[in-house]
Design a protein around this motif. Sequence first.
Motif, PDB file in Angstrom:
ATOM      1  N   TRP A  84      -1.874  51.198  -1.005  1.00 10.05           N
ATOM      2  CA  TRP A  84      -0.721  50.324  -0.802  1.00 10.05           C
ATOM      3  C   TRP A  84       0.282  50.530  -1.914  1.00 10.05           C
ATOM      4  O   TRP A  84      -0.088  50.790  -3.063  1.00 10.05           O
ATOM      5  CB  TRP A  84      -1.182  48.871  -0.793  1.00 10.05           C
ATOM      6  N   GLU A  85       1.554  50.464  -1.572  1.00 13.76           N
ATOM      7  CA  GLU A  85       2.612  50.610  -2.555  1.00 13.76           C
ATOM      8  C   GLU A  85       3.642  49.512  -2.352  1.00 13.76           C
ATOM      9  O   GLU A  85       3.900  49.091  -1.216  1.00 13.76           O
ATOM     10  CB  GLU A  85       3.271  51.991  -2.437  1.00 13.76           C
ATOM     11  N   PRO A  86       4.242  49.016  -3.430  1.00 14.53           N
ATOM     12  CA  PRO A  86       5.234  47.945  -3.292  1.00 14.53           C
ATOM     13  C   PRO A  86       6.437  48.393  -2.466  1.00 14.53           C
ATOM     14  O   PRO A  86       6.773  49.583  -2.420  1.00 14.53           O
ATOM     15  CB  PRO A  86       5.632  47.645  -4.744  1.00 14.53           C
ATOM     16  N   THR A  87       7.072  47.424  -1.830  1.00 11.99           N
ATOM     17  CA  THR A  87       8.279  47.637  -1.018  1.00 11.99           C
ATOM     18  C   THR A  87       8.079  48.725   0.030  1.00 11.99           C
ATOM     19  O   THR A  87       8.985  49.511   0.288  1.00 11.99           O
ATOM     20  CB  THR A  87       9.493  47.964  -1.911  1.00 11.99           C
ATOM     21  N   PHE A  88       6.889  48.777   0.623  1.00 10.81           N
ATOM     22  CA  PHE A  88       6.600  49.772   1.648  1.00 10.81           C
ATOM     23  C   PHE A  88       7.311  49.387   2.946  1.00 10.81           C
ATOM     24  O   PHE A  88       7.196  48.254   3.418  1.00 10.81           O
ATOM     25  CB  PHE A  88       5.090  49.861   1.875  1.00 10.81           C
ATOM     26  N   VAL A  89       8.054  50.323   3.523  1.00 14.98           N
ATOM     27  CA  VAL A  89       8.799  50.092   4.764  1.00 14.98           C
ATOM     28  C   VAL A  89       8.201  50.987   5.845  1.00 14.98           C
ATOM     29  O   VAL A  89       8.334  52.213   5.770  1.00 14.98           O
ATOM     30  CB  VAL A  89      10.297  50.398   4.587  1.00 14.98           C
ATOM     31  N   PRO A  90       7.531  50.442   6.848  1.00 11.50           N
ATOM     32  CA  PRO A  90       6.868  51.282   7.865  1.00 11.50           C
ATOM     33  C   PRO A  90       7.823  52.231   8.582  1.00 11.50           C
ATOM     34  O   PRO A  90       7.467  53.370   8.863  1.00 11.50           O
ATOM     35  CB  PRO A  90       6.277  50.244   8.839  1.00 11.50           C
ATOM     36  N   GLN A  91       9.045  51.766   8.865  1.00  9.59           N
ATOM     37  CA  GLN A  91       9.984  52.608   9.610  1.00  9.59           C
ATOM     38  C   GLN A  91      10.425  53.838   8.819  1.00  9.59           C
ATOM     39  O   GLN A  91      10.866  54.823   9.391  1.00  9.59           O
ATOM     40  CB  GLN A  91      11.228  51.798  10.007  1.00  9.59           C
ATOM     41  N   GLU A  92      10.273  53.769   7.489  1.00  9.06           N
ATOM     42  CA  GLU A  92      10.714  54.884   6.645  1.00  9.06           C
ATOM     43  C   GLU A  92       9.541  55.678   6.078  1.00  9.06           C
ATOM     44  O   GLU A  92       9.744  56.584   5.269  1.00  9.06           O
ATOM     45  CB  GLU A  92      11.576  54.347   5.499  1.00  9.06           C
ATOM     46  N   ALA A  93       8.332  55.341   6.497  1.00  9.68           N
ATOM     47  CA  ALA A  93       7.153  55.987   5.919  1.00  9.68           C
ATOM     48  C   ALA A  93       7.034  57.427   6.402  1.00  9.68           C
ATOM     49  O   ALA A  93       7.210  57.723   7.585  1.00  9.68           O
ATOM     50  CB  ALA A  93       5.894  55.207   6.286  1.00  9.68           C
ATOM     51  N   THR A  94       6.749  58.302   5.492  1.00  9.18           N
ATOM     52  CA  THR A  94       6.483  59.703   5.804  1.00  9.18           C
ATOM     53  C   THR A  94       5.191  60.113   5.111  1.00  9.18           C
ATOM     54  O   THR A  94       4.832  59.572   4.056  1.00  9.18           O
ATOM     55  CB  THR A  94       7.630  60.619   5.329  1.00  9.18           C
ATOM     56  N   ASP A  95       4.504  61.059   5.708  1.00 16.13           N
ATOM     57  CA  ASP A  95       3.251  61.556   5.142  1.00 16.13           C
ATOM     58  C   ASP A  95       3.515  62.882   4.444  1.00 16.13           C
ATOM     59  O   ASP A  95       3.794  63.890   5.079  1.00 16.13           O
ATOM     60  CB  ASP A  95       2.203  61.742   6.242  1.00 16.13           C
ATOM     61  N   SER A  96       3.436  62.858   3.113  1.00 18.28           N
ATOM     62  CA  SER A  96       3.618  64.094   2.343  1.00 18.28           C
ATOM     63  C   SER A  96       2.296  64.805   2.113  1.00 18.28           C
ATOM     64  O   SER A  96       2.264  66.012   1.905  1.00 18.28           O
ATOM     65  CB  SER A  96       4.296  63.788   1.003  1.00 18.28           C
ATOM     66  N   HIS A  97       1.174  64.051   2.152  1.00 19.69           N
ATOM     67  CA  HIS A  97      -0.150  64.633   1.972  1.00 19.69           C
ATOM     68  C   HIS A  97      -1.105  64.002   2.967  1.00 19.69           C
ATOM     69  O   HIS A  97      -0.974  62.821   3.308  1.00 19.69           O
ATOM     70  CB  HIS A  97      -0.670  64.404   0.546  1.00 19.69           C
ATOM     71  N   THR A  98      -2.058  64.755   3.418  1.00 25.56           N
ATOM     72  CA  THR A  98      -3.097  64.214   4.277  1.00 25.56           C
ATOM     73  C   THR A  98      -4.366  65.026   4.088  1.00 25.56           C
ATOM     74  O   THR A  98      -4.312  66.214   3.738  1.00 25.56           O
ATOM     75  CB  THR A  98      -2.662  64.230   5.760  1.00 25.56           C
ATOM     76  N   ALA A  99      -5.491  64.376   4.267  1.00 23.32           N
ATOM     77  CA  ALA A  99      -6.783  65.063   4.156  1.00 23.32           C
ATOM     78  C   ALA A  99      -7.210  65.561   5.530  1.00 23.32           C
ATOM     79  O   ALA A  99      -7.172  64.814   6.506  1.00 23.32           O
ATOM     80  CB  ALA A  99      -7.825  64.112   3.588  1.00 23.32           C
ATOM     81  N   ILE A 100      -7.605  66.808   5.623  1.00 25.61           N
ATOM     82  CA  ILE A 100      -8.011  67.403   6.897  1.00 25.61           C
ATOM     83  C   ILE A 100      -9.292  68.214   6.687  1.00 25.61           C
ATOM     84  O   ILE A 100      -9.566  68.722   5.600  1.00 25.61           O
ATOM     85  CB  ILE A 100      -6.911  68.316   7.486  1.00 25.61           C
ATOM     86  N   TRP A 101     -10.077  68.293   7.779  1.00 23.72           N
ATOM     87  CA  TRP A 101     -11.214  69.202   7.796  1.00 23.72           C
ATOM     88  C   TRP A 101     -10.719  70.550   8.315  1.00 23.72           C
ATOM     89  O   TRP A 101      -9.966  70.630   9.275  1.00 23.72           O
ATOM     90  CB  TRP A 101     -12.305  68.692   8.724  1.00 23.72           C
ATOM     91  N   VAL A 102     -11.139  71.618   7.655  1.00 28.62           N
ATOM     92  CA  VAL A 102     -10.786  72.980   8.085  1.00 28.62           C
ATOM     93  C   VAL A 102     -12.055  73.684   8.527  1.00 28.62           C
ATOM     94  O   VAL A 102     -13.032  73.764   7.766  1.00 28.62           O
ATOM     95  CB  VAL A 102     -10.112  73.777   6.946  1.00 28.62           C
ATOM     96  N   ARG A 103     -12.067  74.191   9.750  1.00 27.22           N
ATOM     97  CA  ARG A 103     -13.206  74.961  10.259  1.00 27.22           C
ATOM     98  C   ARG A 103     -12.846  76.448  10.267  1.00 27.22           C
ATOM     99  O   ARG A 103     -11.724  76.823  10.586  1.00 27.22           O
ATOM    100  CB  ARG A 103     -13.567  74.502  11.669  1.00 27.22           C
TER     101      ARG A 103
END
Length: 214
Positions: free
Chosen positions: A157-176
């Motif tokens: 969680w981060e202060p002043t988080f706005v869902p409409q402006e949220a972007t994903d710069s990093h994500t965890a993924i499984w690689v096969r």
Amino acid sequence: MSTILYNPIHTSKPPEPPDPPDSPTVMEEDTPQPSSFREILLNKSIIVNHTYQQLATAGDEGVDTSPGPIILSIEGKERIYLPWKNSIIVKLFGRKISYNYLKTKLTELWRPIEPLILIDLGCDLFIAKFNKIENANKVLHEGPWFVVGNFLSVRRWEPTFVPQEATDSHTAIWVRLPQLHTEFYNQKILEKIRRKLGRLLKIDTYTSAALQGR
């Protein structure tokens, strides 16, 4: 034979009866009493708002009546942010499910040591609010997590988080790596592959031990 003596000299006029008391005066109230539940609520709302206006314009100590933006002190911000410091923002990719179903699945998946508070932010984003840091660390570091076969993104969680402006710069993924030769099931080789993709978080146990060829 009876005799009645009558002396006209000492006679007096009988007293007149007293005046009747004044009739009660019925005073009409200025404001009729509310006769329905709706009127009671409306009148209550007027009283509450009137009281609020008096407080807001009274200029009492601690009431900021000056125009302009509201300024929060550092201490004030920390006090507001404190209950949310162990919260996690989550998003389920690839599928929409109901709030109740998602809450049930997350409770079964994480098994937190306190009741899970899940808040719908809109835009398919939710806040999982925890008081204990153990729950937050488990969600952040013991993934990746999947709900009904779909990847669940987690972030602090981060202060002043706005869902409409949220972007994903990093994500965890499984690689096969299909049909990777077993001689390449090696830590250094896998780390070289990792450099092409991103930061390595975890290697599957069977892969690192070369116990399975798929």
